[in-house]
Design a protein around this motif. Structure first.
Motif, PDB file in Angstrom:
ATOM      1  N   THR A 252       0.839  -1.204   0.000  1.00  0.00           N
ATOM      2  CA  THR A 252       0.000   0.000   0.000  1.00  0.00           C
ATOM      3  C   THR A 252       0.872   1.252   0.000  1.00  0.00           C
ATOM      4  O   THR A 252       0.641   2.194  -0.775  1.00  0.00           O
ATOM      5  N   ASP A 253       1.886   1.247   0.866  1.00  0.00           N
ATOM      6  CA  ASP A 253       2.789   2.415   0.949  1.00  0.00           C
ATOM      7  C   ASP A 253       3.526   2.627  -0.377  1.00  0.00           C
ATOM      8  O   ASP A 253       3.659   3.741  -0.864  1.00  0.00           O
ATOM      9  N   ARG A 254       4.040   1.554  -0.937  1.00  0.00           N
ATOM     10  CA  ARG A 254       4.763   1.675  -2.209  1.00  0.00           C
ATOM     11  C   ARG A 254       3.852   2.232  -3.300  1.00  0.00           C
ATOM     12  O   ARG A 254       4.261   3.113  -4.064  1.00  0.00           O
ATOM     13  N   GLN A 255       2.610   1.704  -3.358  1.00  0.00           N
ATOM     14  CA  GLN A 255       1.695   2.161  -4.400  1.00  0.00           C
ATOM     15  C   GLN A 255       1.395   3.651  -4.257  1.00  0.00           C
ATOM     16  O   GLN A 255       1.277   4.369  -5.255  1.00  0.00           O
ATOM     17  N   ALA A 256       1.290   4.099  -3.004  1.00  0.00           N
ATOM     18  CA  ALA A 256       1.069   5.532  -2.786  1.00  0.00           C
ATOM     19  C   ALA A 256       2.231   6.325  -3.387  1.00  0.00           C
ATOM     20  O   ALA A 256       2.035   7.354  -4.060  1.00  0.00           O
ATOM     21  N   GLY A 257       3.453   5.834  -3.174  1.00  0.00           N
ATOM     22  CA  GLY A 257       4.638   6.495  -3.731  1.00  0.00           C
ATOM     23  C   GLY A 257       4.638   6.471  -5.246  1.00  0.00           C
ATOM     24  O   GLY A 257       4.898   7.490  -5.910  1.00  0.00           O
ATOM     25  N   PHE A 258       4.338   5.307  -5.807  1.00  0.00           N
ATOM     26  CA  PHE A 258       4.272   5.181  -7.269  1.00  0.00           C
ATOM     27  C   PHE A 258       3.280   6.198  -7.844  1.00  0.00           C
ATOM     28  O   PHE A 258       3.581   6.933  -8.776  1.00  0.00           O
ATOM     29  N   GLU A 259       2.070   6.196  -7.247  1.00  0.00           N
ATOM     30  CA  GLU A 259       1.017   7.043  -7.820  1.00  0.00           C
ATOM     31  C   GLU A 259       1.351   8.518  -7.731  1.00  0.00           C
ATOM     32  O   GLU A 259       1.092   9.282  -8.662  1.00  0.00           O
ATOM     33  N   LYS A 260       1.958   8.923  -6.618  1.00  0.00           N
ATOM     34  CA  LYS A 260       2.376  10.320  -6.459  1.00  0.00           C
ATOM     35  C   LYS A 260       3.343  10.698  -7.592  1.00  0.00           C
ATOM     36  O   LYS A 260       3.196  11.733  -8.243  1.00  0.00           O
ATOM     37  N   ALA A 261       4.309   9.788  -7.838  1.00  0.00           N
ATOM     38  CA  ALA A 261       5.313  10.066  -8.875  1.00  0.00           C
ATOM     39  C   ALA A 261       4.673  10.106 -10.260  1.00  0.00           C
ATOM     40  O   ALA A 261       5.006  10.977 -11.083  1.00  0.00           O
ATOM     41  N   PHE A 262       3.729   9.163 -10.519  1.00  0.00           N
ATOM     42  CA  PHE A 262       3.067   9.145 -11.836  1.00  0.00           C
ATOM     43  C   PHE A 262       2.360  10.468 -12.074  1.00  0.00           C
ATOM     44  O   PHE A 262       2.403  11.042 -13.163  1.00  0.00           O
ATOM     45  N   ASP A 263       1.689  10.967 -11.015  1.00  0.00           N
ATOM     46  CA  ASP A 263       0.990  12.257 -11.103  1.00  0.00           C
ATOM     47  C   ASP A 263       1.962  13.380 -11.437  1.00  0.00           C
ATOM     48  O   ASP A 263       1.743  14.178 -12.355  1.00  0.00           O
ATOM     49  N   GLU A 264       3.029  13.410 -10.673  1.00  0.00           N
ATOM     50  CA  GLU A 264       3.991  14.500 -10.837  1.00  0.00           C
ATOM     51  C   GLU A 264       4.632  14.474 -12.216  1.00  0.00           C
ATOM     52  O   GLU A 264       4.887  15.505 -12.824  1.00  0.00           O
ATOM     53  N   LYS A 265       4.923  13.253 -12.703  1.00  0.00           N
ATOM     54  CA  LYS A 265       5.674  13.155 -13.958  1.00  0.00           C
ATOM     55  C   LYS A 265       4.775  12.973 -15.186  1.00  0.00           C
ATOM     56  O   LYS A 265       5.267  12.840 -16.301  1.00  0.00           O
ATOM     57  N   GLY A 266       3.490  12.882 -14.958  1.00  0.00           N
ATOM     58  CA  GLY A 266       2.552  12.789 -16.083  1.00  0.00           C
ATOM     59  C   GLY A 266       2.584  11.458 -16.811  1.00  0.00           C
ATOM     60  O   GLY A 266       2.367  11.391 -18.019  1.00  0.00           O
ATOM     61  N   LEU A 267       2.851  10.366 -16.068  1.00  0.00           N
ATOM     62  CA  LEU A 267       2.803   9.037 -16.701  1.00  0.00           C
ATOM     63  C   LEU A 267       1.365   8.521 -16.698  1.00  0.00           C
ATOM     64  O   LEU A 267       0.607   8.759 -15.753  1.00  0.00           O
ATOM     65  N   VAL A 268       0.991   7.800 -17.747  1.00  0.00           N
ATOM     66  CA  VAL A 268      -0.386   7.301 -17.874  1.00  0.00           C
ATOM     67  C   VAL A 268      -0.406   5.787 -17.638  1.00  0.00           C
ATOM     68  O   VAL A 268       0.236   5.035 -18.369  1.00  0.00           O
ATOM     69  N   VAL A 269      -1.125   5.370 -16.598  1.00  0.00           N
ATOM     70  CA  VAL A 269      -1.226   3.933 -16.335  1.00  0.00           C
ATOM     71  C   VAL A 269      -2.313   3.345 -17.224  1.00  0.00           C
ATOM     72  O   VAL A 269      -3.443   3.824 -17.234  1.00  0.00           O
ATOM     73  N   VAL A 270      -1.977   2.315 -18.007  1.00  0.00           N
ATOM     74  CA  VAL A 270      -2.959   1.663 -18.866  1.00  0.00           C
ATOM     75  C   VAL A 270      -3.200   0.241 -18.383  1.00  0.00           C
ATOM     76  O   VAL A 270      -2.466  -0.281 -17.533  1.00  0.00           O
ATOM     77  N   GLY A 271      -4.251  -0.408 -18.937  1.00  0.00           N
ATOM     78  CA  GLY A 271      -4.586  -1.781 -18.541  1.00  0.00           C
ATOM     79  C   GLY A 271      -5.295  -1.780 -17.206  1.00  0.00           C
ATOM     80  O   GLY A 271      -5.788  -0.744 -16.745  1.00  0.00           O
ATOM     81  N   GLY A 272      -5.348  -2.934 -16.581  1.00  0.00           N
ATOM     82  CA  GLY A 272      -6.089  -3.045 -15.329  1.00  0.00           C
ATOM     83  C   GLY A 272      -5.175  -2.959 -14.122  1.00  0.00           C
ATOM     84  O   GLY A 272      -4.072  -2.414 -14.198  1.00  0.00           O
TER      85      GLY A 272
END
Lengths: 509, 329, 365
Positions: C184-204
């Motif tokens: 859960t903690d790691r995913q929070a970190g991942f998502e924060k970074a994706f937001d900041e860097k503008g990465l688009v998560v695709v798939g499920g």
């Protein structure tokens, strides 16, 4: 007074009782006699509420009553001690005896003190040496049987049914039982006593009803009957005493002895059995149920161990430790316990016929499908087995055809020695005759056949020689003109005149 | 839907069909599931996707081969996964990226599998413990041994040529992974054992009615033990192939295959009570498992939801067949 | 029968012999370098060791750190207790350690609450009690938690991926075990970074549950589904992702990460041996966190005090250590990286621990 009048009972096509009657007075021990399948057990089961009759009536003190189940039976004051025990092995002696019948105190709880008292009094009365808290399964079989009777008596019945309870008892236990029975008689309790032991009947019974083929043939005071009379009423023929029983080993002297069993003993059923089978001979084993016949056959097959004695098979002492070795050495086994011991219900007709061939040979060897099919088809054609297709499961066949399937399985293997344990049990008359024909043909071609049967007629019509078992010993060896129904039945009852035969046989062996 | 003139309803007929030929039914289910996958995600209809389905199906089929034999013989082998994991570790340790060590490895892995199978067999047959408990206990022991022998981190990789022999594409065709070559050895071998050898016929008899089989002259103890030995050997071989597929191995890496193989075999119509079943069915069952998993991934479901789905579908399948027909008394 | 029993017994004996053979760990405590030597009795309590490579390494690192304490005049006697995920056994064992007078009790707890009375008892007895790795979250006791910053692992990987890929790129995210705290903690970190860097998560939403076979299967199935994406972000198990690409014969994505195993390092080196093909993130989630926690305790024993406002999460007195060890494509010729890649076994995880002095400098007054 308890009375059964004109009772009929049919199991499908089989008539178990046909206009049978029985009446038991208070304070008497009434012997119910008859050979296997004469309907004794069915009578008992009707009174116990396990079987409902198709016709006829039951009267108690002249009033018609209905017994639909065990509960009704108990309510009417009937208690039963069964041969195949009704005790629960994983419960204690106390719980078994008081099951559903515990004394209660004012609050409705089980009264521990009162129940202890009941139990102890009962155990003392029957001289049963055990603790009320022992589990039934830890007790000796004979003790269990005594408990079974004690349990029935504890219900304080007006009618007590005793179904072959003495079969598993020792002599002194039987004496205890008889003294209890005499006490109960004094108390005015009616008893029906079923046994195959004639000396007991004369010792303890007041009157008797004799049955034959589902009919009650005669009823009368015990004193009016001699042993010969009883056999006569059971078989319809009088034993002929004018002919002396002679052991007649017809023209076997020159023939090869395939099987020679010497003084075999298998705990607990078989005590001392000797028999001999020559090449091409059909040897029968007769006797009441539970006299050690299945044990002997399984010991020859190597399926169970024996304590003492010797089995010489094919000229050499047999050291067979498993049926698979026996089969490799040319034996075959056909069991009448079809569902449990012979048929593979989910497998096809083809595989069922092939089962004998499958058991014998190199484990990883190739079995060509075409040859297998031809083998099975030949067997089906030859023995007139009615099938839908070789690929249908064996469970799709009728009982008689299933049994023919099992017979064909082994006949097709041409074993040197074929063992059959009551092979036609529950098989219709037509299939039975066909199986007999097959067996006779095989014997003529040199196969040795050892067949145990509960059907006297089967043995008499099929066998060259019949060994009759009684209490784990051979009570008679009947050949040639001695093969008569009367002698067979007399020997099955263990009657003493056969003593001579046994001794002659021992002299020969 | 076309006319339903027959007196049987569609449901009754499909049920009859399932009971008569679970293998064909399983293939049909797999086909339907794949069609749904393609409808949901048209991109999944491509040669390499089919290739990977073939690959995973064959791996599971080979792992299930022994399980099928054991189950038909009336037993159960929960040690398939542990044996596979151990064989995978043996593979990377013995090969250690070096070519030319296939045959020593094959010998070691099969010997290990056979030994574990022998232990399983002896404990169930001679000591009379329930197979579930025996095989679980023994697989625990060999799992512990994986850790003891590797200190928790196994060394090495499968050899490059061995990896290539499993994962490269035949004739350059994406849908023909070269594991098929191993399948061409194993699958006919299993068919021979089960359907054409005396051994297989004895296994069926044993599973259907052990008492009758014994009195009929089948050496039931020996046959039962042999079923476990085969199970161990097939699992060990599957573990070797798995190691090549994964490149490297970890302790307990293939433990899930204990459940997966059992489920694949059951979906394929092999009866839990023994005596009934086919290897064709197990292969079909493996295919259903793989295609179903593909479908759930294509749907993009989260793992917990996937697990629920997987469980529900299994229950539905198991309810539909594997119901014993009443035996005529 | 007898024959079988003999074989069975022989096999059993071999198994037992093998299983009991090379197991005894060396007792720690090397020769002290003269002078005043203070004996410290250390009890390390763990939920499980055998069967979990991370925890095996965790204990081994603690033993190494214990031996290294000799340089500070401490002779640390190490003892290990395993509760097999049983909370009752755990309390019992800790209670015993308190009664037997251990100086430092290091606990990787079975559950995040429920040990309050025991912790208080230990602290009353003057024992240094530290929670390592898994956090103890009860707010009613003042007990130090030392753990690895899981959020940072996700955030760092996501940020780096964003930098090398550029905004707007499509990625897939394969998480570890749903519902697990670290995940859960790691995913929070991942998502924060994706937001900041503008990465688009695709798939499920994908999970591999830290199971290599499952990771490879999921990746294979994602490749089968024809989904288009530029990079694979994963919470470890990345070597299985690469194996799935190999088996499917597909070209590698632009970036795969993170992971911490020898196998992953060896694989990325091989993939990039003829020039840049795929960027990656090697990032340590160090099993050595237990050893670092021990060194917090040893500093306390040496009489030092924690700096003020040093906690990452003050309510539960938690210090979360950000991972110090990471490598990307830029380090492809870095000697330290090559050294790790060439010496580690495939399944080994990258580890390190903070020395007594490093801990003292960063966290103590």
């Amino acid at each position: 007074m308890f009375e059964l009048r004109g009772v009929d009972k049919r199991f499908d096509a089989v008539v178990a009782l046909n206009n049978a009657s029985l009446s038991v007075e208070p304070g008497e021990v009434h012997a119910l006699l008859g050979s296997n399948g004469s309907g004794k057990s069915t009578m008992i089961k009707i009174l116990a509420g396990l079987v409902n009759p198709n016709a006829g009536e039951i009267l108690i003190d002249g009033n018609p009553v209905e017994i639909r189940n065990g509960y009704d039976s108990r309510k009417l004051g009937i208690a039963t001690a069964f041969q195949d025990l009704s005790l629960i092995p994983t419960m204690s002696v106390r719980d078994n005896i008081l099951l559903g019948n515990e004394p209660r105190n004012a609050l409705g709880f089980v009264d521990q003190k009162a129940s202890d008292e009941i139990i102890n009094r009962l155990l003392e009365r029957f001289q049963i040496d055990c603790d009320p808290d022992d589990y039934v399964q830890t007790l000796m079989p004979s003790t269990q049987t005594m408990l079974e009777v004690a349990k029935a008596v504890a219900l304080k019945p007006r009618l007590l049914l005793l179904d072959e309870v003495t079969a598993a008892l020792h002599y002194d236990e039987i004496q205890v039982l008889f003294s209890v029975m005499r006490e109960l008689k004094e108390e005015g309790i009616a008893m029906v006593y079923v046994t195959h032991r004639m000396n007991e009947v004369f010792e303890v019974c007041d009157r008797t009803t004799i049955m034959r083929s589902g009919e009650s043939v005669i009823t009368g005071p015990m004193d009016d009957f001699s042993l010969d009379d009883i056999v006569y009423y059971m078989t319809g023929q009088r034993p002929d005493k004018s002919k002396k029983d002679v052991v007649h080993m017809h023209s076997d002297e020159g023939r090869e002895i395939v099987l020679d069993v010497k003084n075999l003993s298998i705990f607990p059923k078989v005590h001392d059995i000797s028999l001999r089978a020559h090449k091409g001979e059909i040897v029968g084993i007769g006797g009441l149920q539970g006299q050690g016949q299945p044990e002997l056959i399984r010991a020859i097959l190597g399926a169970i161990r024996y304590e003492e004695g010797e089995i010489i098979y094919d000229g050499e002492p047999s050291t067979l430790k498993s049926p698979s070795k026996a089969v490799k050495n040319g034996m075959g086994f056909i069991s009448g316990e079809r569902n449990r011991e012979a048929i593979f219900p989910a497998r096809t007709v083809l595989e069922n016929i092939l089962a004998g061939k499958v058991a014998k040979g190199k484990t990883f060897a190739y079995m060509p499908a075409k040859a297998n099919r031809a083998f099975a088809q030949r067997a089906v054609d030859k023995y007139n087995i009615v099938i839908g297709s070789l690929n249908h499961p064996a469970s799709s066949l009728s009982g008689g055809n299933q049994q023919k399937l099992v017979v064909a399985r082994w006949i097709a293997m041409q074993p040197k020695l074929l063992l059959l344990d009551d092979p036609t049990r529950g098989v219709d008359i037509h299939s039975r005759l066909e199986i007999h024909e097959i067996l006779k043909e095989c014997a003529n071609e040199g196969m040795t056949i050892l067949i145990s049967s509960s059907e006297s007629e089967e043995l008499l019509s099929l066998c060259d020689v019949i060994y009759v078992f009684y209490e784990g010993c051979v009570s008679a060896q009947l050949t040639g003109e001695n093969k008569t129904p009367e002698k067979l039945v007399a020997a099955m009852m263990g009657m003493s005149e056969d003593q001579e035969i046994v001794s002659t046989m021992e002299a020969k062996a | 839907m076309s006319s339903t003139k027959s007196t049987l309803t569609l449901g009754q007929r499909s049920k009859l069909f399932m009971q008569k030929s679970p293998a064909r039914m399983a293939f049909l289910i797999a086909l339907v599931l794949y069609a749904i996958t393609v409808m949901i995600s048209p991109g999944s209809l491509n040669a390499s996707a089919i290739g990977s389905i073939v690959m995973l199906t064959l791996l599971l089929s080979i792992a299930s081969a022994g399980q099928t034999i054991v189950l038909i013989g009336g037993g159960m082998d929960f040690g398939v996964g542990a044996v596979m994991s151990s064989a995978a570790i043996l593979t990377t340790t013995i090969m250690n990226s070096q070519d030319g060590r296939f045959f020593p490895l094959l010998f070691a892995a099969l010997a290990m599998g056979a030994t574990v199978g022998l232990l399983n067999g002896i404990c169930t047959v001679k000591i009379g413990l329930p197979p579930l408990i025996v095989t679980m206990a023994i697989s625990n022991v060999i799992t512990r041994m994986q850790y003891v022998l590797t200190q928790g981190s196994p060394m090495g990789y499968a050899s490059p040529s061995f990896i290539k022999s499993v994962t490269s594409k035949l004739f350059g065709l994406q849908f023909l992974p070269s594991i098929i070559l191993y399948g061409l050895i194993i699958i006919p071998l299993v068919f021979y054992l089960l359907n054409h050898s005396r051994f297989g016929k004895q296994v069926y008899l044993l599973g259907n009615n052990p008492v009758a089989a014994r009195l009929n002259g089948v050496n039931i103890n020996r046959i039962q033990i042999l079923t476990y030995v085969f199970s161990g050997m097939f699992a060990a071989f599957a573990g070797m192939l798995g190691a090549a597929y994964m490149n490297a191995a970890r302790c307990q890496i293939f433990d899930e295959y204990a459940y997966n193989s059992l489920i694949a075999v059951i979906i394929g119509g092999t009866s839990f009570s023994g005596g009934v079943g086919t290897y064709t069915g197990s292969i079909a069952g493996s295919l259903v498992m793989v295609v179903l998993s593909n479908l759930l991934t294509a749907m993009g479901l989260a793992q917990p939801t996937r697990n629920v789905f997987m469980g529900l579908i299994m229950i539905v399948l198991l309810i539909f067949y594997n119901r014993e027909k009443k035996v005529r008394q | 029968m007898k024959k079988y029993l003999v074989i069975l017994l022989a096999l059993m004996m071999v198994l037992v012999a093998v299983a009991c053979g090379p197991k005894d760990p060396d007792t720690t405590g090397t020769e002290p370098p003269g002078g005043d030597v203070k004996v410290v009795k250390l009890a390390s309590h763990n939920a499980i060791i055998e069967g979990n490579p991370y925890r095996v390494r965790y204990e081994a690192d603690i033993q190494e750190a214990a031996a290294a304490a000799a340089s500070h005049g401490l002779d640390v006697k190490y003892a290990s207790f395993v509760s097999n995920w049983d909370a009752a056994t755990e309390s019992q064992q800790i209670e015993n350690s308190i009664n037997e007078g251990y100086d430092v009790i290091l606990v990787n707890p079975v559950s995040p609450t429920g040990l309050d009375p025991i912790i208080e008892k230990a602290q009353k007895a003057g024992i240094v009690y530290i929670n390592a790795d898994c956090e103890y979250t009860s707010t009613d006791v003042n007990v130090l938690n030392v753990s690895t910053d899981q959020y940072y692992l996700g955030y760092k990987t996501g940020t780096y991926a964003g930098e090398v890929l550029g905004a707007g790129k499509k990625i897939i995210m394969i998480a570890a075990l749903d519902g697990n705290q670290a995940n859960t903690d790691r995913q929070a970190g991942f998502e924060k970074a994706f937001d900041e860097k503008g990465l688009v998560v695709v798939g499920g939403q994908y999970n591999h549950d830290w199971d290599a076979v499952k990771a490879q299967q999921i990746m294979t199935e994602i490749l089968n589904s024809g989904l288009e994406f530029d990079a694979v972000l994963t919470s470890q198990c990345a070597e299985a992702i690469l194996a799935a690409y190999d088996a499917a014969g597909k070209p590698y994505p632009e970036f795969v990460g993170f992971n911490d195993t020898g196998e992953f390092m060896q694989r990325v080196l091989e993939i990039n041996k003829d020039g840049r093909k795929m960027d990656f993130m090697v990032l340590s989630n160090p099993p050595g966190v237990g050893a670092s926690a021990l060194n917090f305790g040893l500093n306390m024993l040496l009489g030092k005090e924690l700096k003020d406002n040093i906690y990452t999460v003050p309510e539960i007195h938690a210090i979360r250590l950000p991972s110090k060890l990471s490598f990307t494509y830029d380090d492809i010729e870095n000697e330290e990286f090559l050294n790790y890649a060439n010496t580690m076994k495939p399944g080994d995880a990258l580890t390190y621990w903070l020395t007594i002095d490093e801990v003292a400098q960063a966290y103590f007054k």
